[in-house]
Design an enzyme around this catalytic site. Structure first.
Site, PDB file in Angstrom:
ATOM      1  N   GLU A   1       0.831  -1.210   0.000  1.00 42.82           N
ATOM      2  CA  GLU A   1       0.000   0.000   0.000  1.00 42.82           C
ATOM      3  C   GLU A   1       0.868   1.263   0.000  1.00 42.82           C
ATOM      4  O   GLU A   1       0.569   2.231  -0.683  1.00 42.82           O
ATOM      5  CB  GLU A   1      -0.964   0.018   1.193  1.00 42.82           C
ATOM      6  CG  GLU A   1      -2.170  -0.885   1.029  1.00 42.82           C
ATOM      7  CD  GLU A   1      -2.970  -0.611  -0.241  1.00 42.82           C
ATOM      8  OE1 GLU A   1      -3.166   0.551  -0.601  1.00 42.82           O
ATOM      9  OE2 GLU A   1      -3.387  -1.586  -0.909  1.00 42.82           O
TER      10      GLU A   1
ATOM     11  N   TYR B   1      -7.988   6.668   2.529  1.00 47.33           N
ATOM     12  CA  TYR B   1      -8.007   5.554   1.576  1.00 47.33           C
ATOM     13  C   TYR B   1      -7.260   4.334   2.142  1.00 47.33           C
ATOM     14  O   TYR B   1      -7.799   3.228   2.213  1.00 47.33           O
ATOM     15  CB  TYR B   1      -7.390   5.973   0.218  1.00 47.33           C
ATOM     16  CG  TYR B   1      -6.914   4.767  -0.530  1.00 47.33           C
ATOM     17  CD1 TYR B   1      -7.826   3.937  -1.166  1.00 47.33           C
ATOM     18  CD2 TYR B   1      -5.565   4.401  -0.512  1.00 47.33           C
ATOM     19  CE1 TYR B   1      -7.413   2.768  -1.783  1.00 47.33           C
ATOM     20  CE2 TYR B   1      -5.141   3.244  -1.123  1.00 47.33           C
ATOM     21  CZ  TYR B   1      -6.071   2.432  -1.760  1.00 47.33           C
ATOM     22  OH  TYR B   1      -5.663   1.270  -2.344  1.00 47.33           O
TER      23      TYR B   1
ATOM     24  N   ASP C   1     -10.289   5.019  -4.000  1.00 48.55           N
ATOM     25  CA  ASP C   1      -9.133   5.554  -4.739  1.00 48.55           C
ATOM     26  C   ASP C   1      -9.607   6.039  -6.117  1.00 48.55           C
ATOM     27  O   ASP C   1     -10.818   6.054  -6.396  1.00 48.55           O
ATOM     28  CB  ASP C   1      -8.018   4.501  -4.863  1.00 48.55           C
ATOM     29  CG  ASP C   1      -8.364   3.399  -5.859  1.00 48.55           C
ATOM     30  OD1 ASP C   1      -9.558   3.239  -6.179  1.00 48.55           O
ATOM     31  OD2 ASP C   1      -7.434   2.709  -6.321  1.00 48.55           O
TER      32      ASP C   1
ATOM     33  N   CYS D   1     -12.776  -0.976 -16.396  1.00 54.55           N
ATOM     34  CA  CYS D   1     -13.316   0.387 -16.492  1.00 54.55           C
ATOM     35  C   CYS D   1     -12.140   1.370 -16.464  1.00 54.55           C
ATOM     36  O   CYS D   1     -12.006   2.195 -15.574  1.00 54.55           O
ATOM     37  CB  CYS D   1     -14.292   0.616 -15.340  1.00 54.55           C
ATOM     38  SG  CYS D   1     -15.391   1.995 -15.630  1.00 54.55           S
TER      39      CYS D   1
ATOM     40  N   CYS E   1     -16.109  -1.675 -22.324  1.00 55.91           N
ATOM     41  CA  CYS E   1     -17.546  -1.840 -22.055  1.00 55.91           C
ATOM     42  C   CYS E   1     -18.116  -3.130 -22.644  1.00 55.91           C
ATOM     43  O   CYS E   1     -18.994  -3.741 -22.056  1.00 55.91           O
ATOM     44  CB  CYS E   1     -18.314  -0.643 -22.586  1.00 55.91           C
ATOM     45  SG  CYS E   1     -17.795   0.887 -21.790  1.00 55.91           S
TER      46      CYS E   1
ATOM     47  N   CYS F   1     -17.645  -5.991 -20.406  1.00 53.56           N
ATOM     48  CA  CYS F   1     -17.948  -5.680 -19.004  1.00 53.56           C
ATOM     49  C   CYS F   1     -19.227  -6.399 -18.557  1.00 53.56           C
ATOM     50  O   CYS F   1     -20.256  -6.302 -19.215  1.00 53.56           O
ATOM     51  CB  CYS F   1     -18.098  -4.167 -18.854  1.00 53.56           C
ATOM     52  SG  CYS F   1     -18.631  -3.673 -17.220  1.00 53.56           S
TER      53      CYS F   1
ATOM     54  N   CYS G   1     -25.080  -0.132 -16.333  1.00 56.30           N
ATOM     55  CA  CYS G   1     -24.142   1.004 -16.260  1.00 56.30           C
ATOM     56  C   CYS G   1     -24.719   2.229 -16.988  1.00 56.30           C
ATOM     57  O   CYS G   1     -25.008   2.172 -18.179  1.00 56.30           O
ATOM     58  CB  CYS G   1     -22.806   0.618 -16.885  1.00 56.30           C
ATOM     59  SG  CYS G   1     -21.685   2.025 -17.039  1.00 56.30           S
TER      60      CYS G   1
HETATM   61  S1  SF4 Z   1     -19.888  -0.658 -19.023  1.00 54.11           S
HETATM   62 FE1  SF4 Z   1     -19.715   0.949 -17.516  1.00 54.11          FE
HETATM   63  S2  SF4 Z   1     -18.685  -0.004 -15.776  1.00 54.11           S
HETATM   64 FE2  SF4 Z   1     -18.399  -1.323 -17.528  1.00 54.11          FE
HETATM   65  S3  SF4 Z   1     -16.431  -0.705 -18.418  1.00 54.11           S
HETATM   66 FE3  SF4 Z   1     -18.033   0.426 -19.478  1.00 54.11          FE
HETATM   67  S4  SF4 Z   1     -18.189   2.340 -18.372  1.00 54.11           S
HETATM   68 FE4  SF4 Z   1     -17.100   0.931 -17.035  1.00 54.11          FE
END
Ligand code: SF4
Length: 334
Positions: A41, A124, A142, A194, A201, A204, A210
């Site tokens: 850390e 943090y 963070d 992200c 995305c 994801c 999202c």
């Molecule tokens: S869908 Fe949303 S959470 Fe997923 S990578 Fe894209 S912007 Fe980030």
């Protein structure tokens, strides 16, 4: 602002399949957990994982556990930290480890208020340690975590009260019992999926909920204000016969405090440069400061006040990278 009910479950599922193997991610019951987490850390503040990794490994070769580090001294620690920058972290790490060993019997305190009193530990890091070591339900906020939440709710970071967001959603965020893993998973997700510039995305697993992904009106990220460049003059006294340079710890720059530097002053019209030879101009970044350096030198047999001679070719003392860069530049002056 409500987050999806299954957010922690989904992010943990992604993490279980995709997390990086990192040396400080030791088993939950490992006796090395506290030491490895503290060390990593401190090293990871302002530093990328790939840069910190060799330093982490090397540190363990010299100090395998909390106790051995607690018996060490600043000089040794700084030498191992050489090149990693932000040297205050090394001093704080040593001070924190000494307190943990002596006052807390090599255990991390249980209360966040006590963790935050340790040198170099802010909000943090305190929350991260609370989760990593005691598996407490908390989120360490963070840059990665801020970005993930801000995209999920499709709002600029500076328009979000993150503590309020966590409080409002604590039931769903802390539904899991894997609080330590969830803190890690959120950060890892921000670092690998992200991402700041091109979020992944399409791969994801939370894209269906999202806000950023779904919206036609995506929020625009506020550009970070870059620090202004400042001009400094560096004056090197060189002892030609012995190939030595005068360095001092007495300066008032607000950075590299208590470290050996040549004489350095913020450039003003009052600087006396008349009897100095101009060597070169170069740019340098230290911590979050941008410096434009004019380098001057003169040969001298007399050591300036509050200075010491140092060999230009190698020293046992810790010398910050900034000073070493100057060594290289002036090494071959005739
Ligand atoms: S869908 Fe949303 S959470 Fe997923 S990578 Fe894209 S912007 Fe980030």
């Amino acid at each position: 602002m409500h987050l999806e009910n299954n957010l922690s479950k989904k992010i943990l599922a992604w993490y279980d399949n995709n997390k990086r193997v990192l040396p400080w991610r030791v088993g939950k019951k490992s006796p090395k957990k506290l030491y490895y987490r503290l060390l990593s850390e401190f090293m990871l503040q302002q530093t990328q994982v790939k840069t910190a990794l060799p330093y982490f490994e090397n540190f363990l070769l010299h100090f395998p556990d909390l106790e051995s580090l607690s018996r060490s001294n600043e000089k040794k620690i700084l030498k191992l930290w050489e090149g990693l920058g932000y040297y205050r972290r090394a001093r704080n790490l040593l001070a924190t480890v000494k307190i943990i060993v002596k006052k807390y019997n090599s255990k991390l305190p249980k209360k966040i208020i006590d963790i935050k009193k340790l040198p170099g530990i802010g909000d943090y890091t305190a929350n991260a340690l609370l989760a990593f070591i005691h598996n407490q339900p908390t989120i360490a906020i963070d840059g990665n975590v801020k970005r993930v939440f801000s995209r999920i709710v499709n709002k600029n970071e500076n328009k979000i009260d993150f503590n309020k967001l966590i409080e409002t959603n604590k039931k769903s965020l802390f539904k899991t019992k894997r609080h330590s893993d969830f803190v890690e998973a959120l950060m890892e997700f921000g670092a690998l999926v992200c991402k700041p510039k091109q979020p992944e995305c399409f791969i994801c697993n939370i894209k269906t909920t999202c806000g950023y992904f779904k919206s036609d009106k995506k929020f625009k990220q506020v550009k970070k204000i870059q620090p202004k460049e400042k001009n400094y003059n560096v004056f090197c006294y060189i002892h030609k016969k012995t190939n030595k340079i005068a360095l001092t710890k007495k300066h008032d720059l607000g950075f590299l405090n208590k470290f050996y530097l040549p004489l350095i002053e913020e450039a003003t019209t009052k600087n006396k440069i008349k009897n100095w030879n101009f060597h070169s101009n170069f740019k340098n970044s230290i911590s979050n400061k941008k410096l434009n350096i004019n380098l001057y030198y003169k040969f001298s047999l007399k050591l300036p006040l509050q200075s010491e001679w140092f060999s230009l070719k190698g020293n046992n003392e810790f010398i910050p990278s900034f000073t070493k860069k100057i060594f290289k530049q002036i090494l071959n002056i005739n």
